[in-house]
Design an enzyme around this catalytic site. Structure first.
Site, PDB file in Angstrom:
ATOM      1  N   ASP A  11      -1.857 -36.212  -2.497  1.00  0.00           N
ATOM      2  CA  ASP A  11      -1.047 -37.099  -1.667  1.00  0.00           C
ATOM      3  C   ASP A  11      -1.658 -37.138  -0.266  1.00  0.00           C
ATOM      4  O   ASP A  11      -1.767 -36.095   0.393  1.00  0.00           O
ATOM      5  CB  ASP A  11       0.378 -36.522  -1.626  1.00  0.00           C
ATOM      6  CG  ASP A  11       1.327 -37.369  -0.819  1.00  0.00           C
ATOM      7  OD1 ASP A  11       0.894 -38.216  -0.014  1.00  0.00           O
ATOM      8  OD2 ASP A  11       2.541 -37.169  -0.994  1.00  0.00           O
ATOM      9  N   ILE A  12      -2.007 -38.299   0.192  1.00  0.00           N
ATOM     10  CA  ILE A  12      -2.696 -38.409   1.485  1.00  0.00           C
ATOM     11  C   ILE A  12      -1.794 -37.968   2.646  1.00  0.00           C
ATOM     12  O   ILE A  12      -2.306 -37.531   3.682  1.00  0.00           O
ATOM     13  CB  ILE A  12      -3.230 -39.847   1.694  1.00  0.00           C
ATOM     14  CG1 ILE A  12      -4.372 -39.855   2.718  1.00  0.00           C
ATOM     15  CG2 ILE A  12      -2.117 -40.811   2.088  1.00  0.00           C
ATOM     16  CD1 ILE A  12      -5.164 -41.148   2.773  1.00  0.00           C
ATOM     17  N   ASN A  25       0.352 -53.724   4.899  1.00  0.00           N
ATOM     18  CA  ASN A  25       0.336 -55.175   4.707  1.00  0.00           C
ATOM     19  C   ASN A  25       0.370 -55.811   6.089  1.00  0.00           C
ATOM     20  O   ASN A  25       0.592 -55.130   7.092  1.00  0.00           O
ATOM     21  CB  ASN A  25       1.490 -55.649   3.815  1.00  0.00           C
ATOM     22  CG  ASN A  25       2.844 -55.318   4.414  1.00  0.00           C
ATOM     23  OD1 ASN A  25       3.201 -55.822   5.477  1.00  0.00           O
ATOM     24  ND2 ASN A  25       3.588 -54.437   3.758  1.00  0.00           N
ATOM     25  N   GLY A  33       4.106 -47.801  -2.080  1.00  0.00           N
ATOM     26  CA  GLY A  33       2.823 -47.104  -2.215  1.00  0.00           C
ATOM     27  C   GLY A  33       2.531 -46.140  -1.083  1.00  0.00           C
ATOM     28  O   GLY A  33       3.425 -45.459  -0.583  1.00  0.00           O
ATOM     29  N   VAL A  34       1.273 -46.080  -0.679  1.00  0.00           N
ATOM     30  CA  VAL A  34       0.858 -45.185   0.412  1.00  0.00           C
ATOM     31  C   VAL A  34       1.617 -45.517   1.694  1.00  0.00           C
ATOM     32  O   VAL A  34       2.007 -44.620   2.454  1.00  0.00           O
ATOM     33  CB  VAL A  34      -0.647 -45.356   0.742  1.00  0.00           C
ATOM     34  CG1 VAL A  34      -1.087 -44.399   1.829  1.00  0.00           C
ATOM     35  CG2 VAL A  34      -1.501 -45.149  -0.472  1.00  0.00           C
ATOM     36  N   ASP A  35       1.794 -46.783   1.943  1.00  0.00           N
ATOM     37  CA  ASP A  35       2.466 -47.253   3.153  1.00  0.00           C
ATOM     38  C   ASP A  35       3.867 -46.648   3.254  1.00  0.00           C
ATOM     39  O   ASP A  35       4.241 -46.066   4.297  1.00  0.00           O
ATOM     40  CB  ASP A  35       2.523 -48.789   3.069  1.00  0.00           C
ATOM     41  CG  ASP A  35       2.831 -49.460   4.389  1.00  0.00           C
ATOM     42  OD1 ASP A  35       2.851 -48.766   5.423  1.00  0.00           O
ATOM     43  OD2 ASP A  35       3.032 -50.692   4.384  1.00  0.00           O
ATOM     44  N   SER A 123      -6.107 -51.253  -1.690  1.00  0.00           N
ATOM     45  CA  SER A 123      -5.923 -52.406  -2.608  1.00  0.00           C
ATOM     46  C   SER A 123      -5.837 -52.037  -4.091  1.00  0.00           C
ATOM     47  O   SER A 123      -5.597 -52.914  -4.924  1.00  0.00           O
ATOM     48  CB  SER A 123      -7.024 -53.474  -2.430  1.00  0.00           C
ATOM     49  OG  SER A 123      -6.877 -54.168  -1.219  1.00  0.00           O
ATOM     50  N   ILE A 126      -0.593 -51.585  -5.578  1.00  0.00           N
ATOM     51  CA  ILE A 126       0.252 -52.776  -5.639  1.00  0.00           C
ATOM     52  C   ILE A 126      -0.594 -54.052  -5.524  1.00  0.00           C
ATOM     53  O   ILE A 126      -0.274 -55.079  -6.123  1.00  0.00           O
ATOM     54  CB  ILE A 126       1.322 -52.689  -4.521  1.00  0.00           C
ATOM     55  CG1 ILE A 126       2.317 -51.567  -4.854  1.00  0.00           C
ATOM     56  CG2 ILE A 126       2.048 -54.014  -4.332  1.00  0.00           C
ATOM     57  CD1 ILE A 126       3.170 -51.088  -3.699  1.00  0.00           C
ATOM     58  N   TYR A 127      -1.689 -54.014  -4.791  1.00  0.00           N
ATOM     59  CA  TYR A 127      -2.530 -55.203  -4.613  1.00  0.00           C
ATOM     60  C   TYR A 127      -3.468 -55.461  -5.790  1.00  0.00           C
ATOM     61  O   TYR A 127      -4.234 -56.434  -5.790  1.00  0.00           O
ATOM     62  CB  TYR A 127      -3.284 -55.143  -3.291  1.00  0.00           C
ATOM     63  CG  TYR A 127      -2.440 -55.577  -2.098  1.00  0.00           C
ATOM     64  CD1 TYR A 127      -1.119 -56.000  -2.271  1.00  0.00           C
ATOM     65  CD2 TYR A 127      -2.949 -55.581  -0.802  1.00  0.00           C
ATOM     66  CE1 TYR A 127      -0.339 -56.402  -1.189  1.00  0.00           C
ATOM     67  CE2 TYR A 127      -2.187 -55.990   0.285  1.00  0.00           C
ATOM     68  CZ  TYR A 127      -0.873 -56.397   0.081  1.00  0.00           C
ATOM     69  OH  TYR A 127      -0.112 -56.809   1.160  1.00  0.00           O
TER      70      TYR A 127
HETATM   71  N1  AR6 Z   1      -1.454 -40.653  -1.365  1.00  0.00           N
HETATM   72  C1  AR6 Z   1      -2.631 -41.121  -1.805  1.00  0.00           C
HETATM   73  N2  AR6 Z   1      -2.746 -42.229  -2.562  1.00  0.00           N
HETATM   74  C2  AR6 Z   1      -1.604 -42.879  -2.894  1.00  0.00           C
HETATM   75  C3  AR6 Z   1      -0.325 -42.453  -2.467  1.00  0.00           C
HETATM   76  C4  AR6 Z   1      -0.272 -41.279  -1.660  1.00  0.00           C
HETATM   77  N3  AR6 Z   1       0.883 -40.793  -1.196  1.00  0.00           N
HETATM   78  N4  AR6 Z   1       0.596 -43.331  -2.970  1.00  0.00           N
HETATM   79  C5  AR6 Z   1      -0.082 -44.257  -3.682  1.00  0.00           C
HETATM   80  N5  AR6 Z   1      -1.408 -43.980  -3.654  1.00  0.00           N
HETATM   81  P1  AR6 Z   1      -0.982 -48.960  -2.689  1.00  0.00           P
HETATM   82  P2  AR6 Z   1      -2.416 -51.440  -1.980  1.00  0.00           P
HETATM   83  C6  AR6 Z   1      -2.542 -44.705  -4.260  1.00  0.00           C
HETATM   84  O1  AR6 Z   1      -0.112 -49.687  -3.632  1.00  0.00           O
HETATM   85  O2  AR6 Z   1      -2.819 -51.625  -3.386  1.00  0.00           O
HETATM   86  C7  AR6 Z   1       2.414 -51.552   0.032  1.00  0.00           C
HETATM   87  O3  AR6 Z   1       3.680 -52.055  -0.291  1.00  0.00           O
HETATM   88  C8  AR6 Z   1      -2.246 -45.690  -5.350  1.00  0.00           C
HETATM   89  O4  AR6 Z   1      -2.166 -45.003  -6.596  1.00  0.00           O
HETATM   90  O5  AR6 Z   1      -0.385 -47.938  -1.815  1.00  0.00           O
HETATM   91  O6  AR6 Z   1      -3.441 -51.614  -0.907  1.00  0.00           O
HETATM   92  C9  AR6 Z   1       1.867 -52.135   1.320  1.00  0.00           C
HETATM   93  O7  AR6 Z   1       2.899 -52.343   2.271  1.00  0.00           O
HETATM   94  C10 AR6 Z   1      -3.469 -46.589  -5.275  1.00  0.00           C
HETATM   95  O8  AR6 Z   1      -4.576 -45.996  -5.959  1.00  0.00           O
HETATM   96  O9  AR6 Z   1      -1.766 -49.985  -1.696  1.00  0.00           O
HETATM   97  C11 AR6 Z   1       1.276 -53.421   0.860  1.00  0.00           C
HETATM   98  O10 AR6 Z   1       2.265 -54.423   0.712  1.00  0.00           O
HETATM   99  C12 AR6 Z   1      -3.812 -46.614  -3.789  1.00  0.00           C
HETATM  100  O11 AR6 Z   1      -3.117 -45.504  -3.229  1.00  0.00           O
HETATM  101  C13 AR6 Z   1       0.733 -53.093  -0.505  1.00  0.00           C
HETATM  102  O12 AR6 Z   1       1.508 -51.984  -0.966  1.00  0.00           O
HETATM  103  C14 AR6 Z   1      -3.382 -47.879  -3.065  1.00  0.00           C
HETATM  104  O13 AR6 Z   1      -2.144 -48.306  -3.575  1.00  0.00           O
HETATM  105  C15 AR6 Z   1      -0.710 -52.623  -0.429  1.00  0.00           C
HETATM  106  O14 AR6 Z   1      -1.204 -52.433  -1.725  1.00  0.00           O
END
Ligand code: AR6
Length: 170
Positions: A11-12, A25, A33-35, A123, A126-127
Protein backbone atom coordinates in the site's frame (compact mmCIF):
# COMPACT_ATOMS: atom_id res chain seq x y z
CA UNK A 1 21.50 11.54 -13.82
CA UNK A 2 18.70 9.04 -13.81
CA UNK A 3 17.03 7.49 -10.78
CA UNK A 4 17.64 4.03 -9.39
CA UNK A 5 14.44 2.01 -9.69
CA UNK A 6 13.14 -0.19 -6.87
CA UNK A 7 9.96 -2.25 -6.55
CA UNK A 8 7.76 -2.90 -3.55
CA UNK A 9 4.48 -4.73 -3.26
CA UNK A 10 2.06 -3.04 -0.88
CA UNK A 11 0.00 0.00 0.00
CA UNK A 12 1.63 3.24 -1.10
CA UNK A 13 0.08 5.15 1.80
CA UNK A 14 2.30 3.20 4.21
CA UNK A 15 5.50 4.13 2.40
CA UNK A 16 8.13 6.47 3.72
CA UNK A 17 9.47 8.69 0.92
CA UNK A 18 10.14 12.35 0.23
CA UNK A 19 7.26 12.38 -2.22
CA UNK A 20 4.35 10.01 -2.82
CA UNK A 21 2.66 10.26 -6.20
CA UNK A 22 -1.13 10.18 -6.36
CA UNK A 23 -3.03 8.84 -9.38
CA UNK A 24 -5.58 11.65 -9.15
CA UNK A 25 -8.21 13.02 -11.50
CA UNK A 26 -8.46 16.53 -12.98
CA UNK A 27 -10.74 17.77 -10.22
CA UNK A 28 -7.99 17.21 -7.61
CA UNK A 29 -10.84 16.67 -5.17
CA UNK A 30 -10.36 12.98 -4.49
CA UNK A 31 -11.81 9.74 -5.77
CA UNK A 32 -11.36 5.98 -5.39
CA UNK A 33 -8.29 3.77 -5.70
CA UNK A 34 -4.95 5.24 -4.62
CA UNK A 35 -6.48 8.71 -4.56
CA UNK A 36 -9.10 7.72 -2.00
CA UNK A 37 -6.52 5.88 0.09
CA UNK A 38 -4.10 8.85 0.12
CA UNK A 39 -6.77 11.31 1.21
CA UNK A 40 -8.13 8.92 3.85
CA UNK A 41 -4.80 8.20 5.44
CA UNK A 42 -3.22 11.59 4.77
CA UNK A 43 -6.09 13.55 6.30
CA UNK A 44 -7.95 16.75 5.38
CA UNK A 45 -4.88 18.95 4.98
CA UNK A 46 -4.16 17.48 1.55
CA UNK A 47 -7.68 18.12 0.28
CA UNK A 48 -7.58 21.67 1.64
CA UNK A 49 -4.45 22.33 -0.42
CA UNK A 50 -5.99 20.72 -3.46
CA UNK A 51 -9.00 23.03 -3.13
CA UNK A 52 -6.67 26.01 -2.90
CA UNK A 53 -4.92 24.86 -6.09
CA UNK A 54 -8.29 24.61 -7.83
CA UNK A 55 -9.13 28.12 -6.69
CA UNK A 56 -5.81 29.57 -7.84
CA UNK A 57 -3.89 27.86 -10.64
CA UNK A 58 -6.22 25.10 -11.79
CA UNK A 59 -9.72 26.52 -12.03
CA UNK A 60 -10.42 24.17 -14.95
CA UNK A 61 -8.75 21.24 -13.27
CA UNK A 62 -5.29 19.76 -13.61
CA UNK A 63 -4.84 18.66 -17.23
CA UNK A 64 -4.13 15.01 -18.01
CA UNK A 65 -0.39 14.29 -18.04
CA UNK A 66 0.50 17.13 -15.67
CA UNK A 67 1.54 17.06 -12.01
CA UNK A 68 1.33 19.35 -8.99
CA UNK A 69 2.48 19.01 -5.38
CA UNK A 70 0.82 19.51 -2.02
CA UNK A 71 2.01 18.71 1.47
CA UNK A 72 1.46 15.13 2.60
CA UNK A 73 -0.62 15.60 5.77
CA UNK A 74 -0.20 12.62 8.06
CA UNK A 75 1.58 10.46 5.48
CA UNK A 76 5.22 9.62 6.11
CA UNK A 77 6.33 11.92 3.30
CA UNK A 78 6.97 15.60 2.74
CA UNK A 79 4.87 15.97 -0.38
CA UNK A 80 2.15 14.34 -2.38
CA UNK A 81 2.57 14.86 -6.10
CA UNK A 82 -0.81 14.62 -7.81
CA UNK A 83 -0.79 13.55 -11.43
CA UNK A 84 -3.68 12.82 -13.76
CA UNK A 85 -3.27 9.70 -15.86
CA UNK A 86 -5.14 9.22 -19.12
CA UNK A 87 -8.15 6.93 -19.17
CA UNK A 88 -7.34 3.97 -21.45
CA UNK A 89 -9.05 4.18 -24.84
CA UNK A 90 -8.34 1.20 -27.10
CA UNK A 91 -8.99 3.24 -30.25
CA UNK A 92 -6.51 5.98 -29.36
CA UNK A 93 -2.79 5.91 -28.51
CA UNK A 94 -2.57 7.93 -25.32
CA UNK A 95 0.73 6.45 -24.13
CA UNK A 96 2.50 9.81 -24.47
CA UNK A 97 0.11 11.25 -21.89
CA UNK A 98 0.87 8.42 -19.49
CA UNK A 99 4.62 8.88 -20.02
CA UNK A 100 4.10 12.58 -19.33
CA UNK A 101 2.68 11.76 -15.87
CA UNK A 102 5.99 10.17 -14.89
CA UNK A 103 8.16 12.87 -16.47
CA UNK A 104 6.13 15.73 -15.01
CA UNK A 105 5.99 14.13 -11.56
CA UNK A 106 9.79 13.80 -11.62
CA UNK A 107 10.12 17.39 -12.80
CA UNK A 108 8.01 18.56 -9.85
CA UNK A 109 10.02 16.29 -7.53
CA UNK A 110 13.22 17.91 -8.81
CA UNK A 111 11.83 21.38 -8.16
CA UNK A 112 11.03 20.32 -4.60
CA UNK A 113 14.41 18.69 -4.06
CA UNK A 114 12.90 15.25 -3.40
CA UNK A 115 15.37 12.36 -3.43
CA UNK A 116 12.99 9.45 -3.04
CA UNK A 117 9.70 9.25 -4.91
CA UNK A 118 7.09 6.49 -4.65
CA UNK A 119 4.81 5.92 -7.64
CA UNK A 120 1.71 3.76 -8.02
CA UNK A 121 0.87 2.20 -11.38
CA UNK A 122 -0.79 5.33 -12.75
CA UNK A 123 -3.90 4.65 -14.90
CA UNK A 124 -3.72 0.88 -14.32
CA UNK A 125 -6.77 0.72 -12.03
CA UNK A 126 -10.02 2.61 -12.49
CA UNK A 127 -8.66 4.23 -15.68
CA UNK A 128 -8.37 0.78 -17.24
CA UNK A 129 -4.85 0.76 -18.69
CA UNK A 130 -3.64 -2.79 -19.44
CA UNK A 131 -1.14 -3.60 -16.73
CA UNK A 132 1.75 -4.82 -18.89
CA UNK A 133 1.61 -1.76 -21.08
CA UNK A 134 1.27 0.57 -18.07
CA UNK A 135 4.36 -1.09 -16.56
CA UNK A 136 6.30 -0.79 -19.83
CA UNK A 137 5.56 2.93 -20.13
CA UNK A 138 6.34 3.57 -16.46
CA UNK A 139 9.69 1.77 -16.51
CA UNK A 140 10.83 3.07 -19.92
CA UNK A 141 9.92 6.64 -19.06
CA UNK A 142 11.61 6.67 -15.66
CA UNK A 143 14.71 4.98 -17.06
CA UNK A 144 15.05 7.68 -19.70
CA UNK A 145 14.16 10.70 -17.54
CA UNK A 146 16.98 13.02 -16.50
CA UNK A 147 16.41 13.80 -12.81
CA UNK A 148 18.13 14.50 -9.51
CA UNK A 149 15.78 12.05 -7.78
CA UNK A 150 17.92 9.20 -6.47
CA UNK A 151 15.30 6.50 -6.01
CA UNK A 152 12.06 5.91 -7.84
CA UNK A 153 10.10 3.26 -5.99
CA UNK A 154 7.19 1.66 -7.79
CA UNK A 155 4.70 0.54 -5.16
CA UNK A 156 2.41 -2.12 -6.58
CA UNK A 157 -0.73 -3.05 -4.77
CA UNK A 158 -0.98 -6.70 -5.71
CA UNK A 159 1.22 -9.51 -6.92
CA UNK A 160 0.03 -9.31 -10.51
CA UNK A 161 1.06 -5.66 -10.75
CA UNK A 162 4.33 -6.36 -8.98
CA UNK A 163 5.13 -9.13 -11.47
CA UNK A 164 4.30 -6.92 -14.45
CA UNK A 165 6.79 -4.31 -13.26
CA UNK A 166 9.39 -6.90 -12.28
CA UNK A 167 9.21 -8.40 -15.77
CA UNK A 168 9.91 -4.98 -17.30
CA UNK A 169 12.92 -4.46 -15.07
CA UNK A 170 14.53 -7.79 -15.90
N1 AR6 B 1 -1.34 1.62 -2.91
C1 AR6 B 1 -0.75 1.29 -4.06
N2 AR6 B 1 -1.43 1.02 -5.19
C2 AR6 B 1 -2.78 1.08 -5.13
C3 AR6 B 1 -3.49 1.43 -3.96
C4 AR6 B 1 -2.71 1.71 -2.80
N3 AR6 B 1 -3.27 2.06 -1.64
N4 AR6 B 1 -4.82 1.40 -4.25
C5 AR6 B 1 -4.94 1.04 -5.55
N5 AR6 B 1 -3.71 0.83 -6.08
P1 AR6 B 1 -6.25 3.70 -9.44
P2 AR6 B 1 -6.10 5.18 -11.98
C6 AR6 B 1 -3.33 0.45 -7.45
O1 AR6 B 1 -7.60 3.20 -9.76
O2 AR6 B 1 -6.28 3.93 -12.74
C7 AR6 B 1 -9.50 7.53 -8.77
O3 AR6 B 1 -10.87 7.55 -8.53
C8 AR6 B 1 -4.38 -0.13 -8.34
O4 AR6 B 1 -4.48 -1.54 -8.10
O5 AR6 B 1 -5.97 4.16 -8.07
O6 AR6 B 1 -5.03 6.13 -12.41
C9 AR6 B 1 -8.96 8.88 -9.19
O7 AR6 B 1 -9.62 9.93 -8.50
C10 AR6 B 1 -3.81 0.17 -9.72
O8 AR6 B 1 -2.81 -0.80 -10.07
O9 AR6 B 1 -5.82 4.93 -10.41
C11 AR6 B 1 -9.25 8.91 -10.64
O10 AR6 B 1 -10.60 9.26 -10.90
C12 AR6 B 1 -3.10 1.51 -9.53
O11 AR6 B 1 -2.95 1.65 -8.12
C13 AR6 B 1 -9.05 7.48 -11.07
O12 AR6 B 1 -9.27 6.70 -9.89
C14 AR6 B 1 -3.86 2.70 -10.07
O13 AR6 B 1 -5.24 2.52 -9.83
C15 AR6 B 1 -7.62 7.22 -11.51
O14 AR6 B 1 -7.50 5.92 -11.99
Amino acid sequence: MTARITLVQGDITGQSADAIVNAANSSLLGGGGVDGAIHRRGGPEILAECRALRASRYGRGLPTGQAVATTAGRLDARWVIHTVGPRYLPEEDRSELLASCYRESLRVADELGARTVAFPAVSAGIYGWPLDDAARIAVETVRAAPTSVEEVRFVLFDERAYEAFAARLR
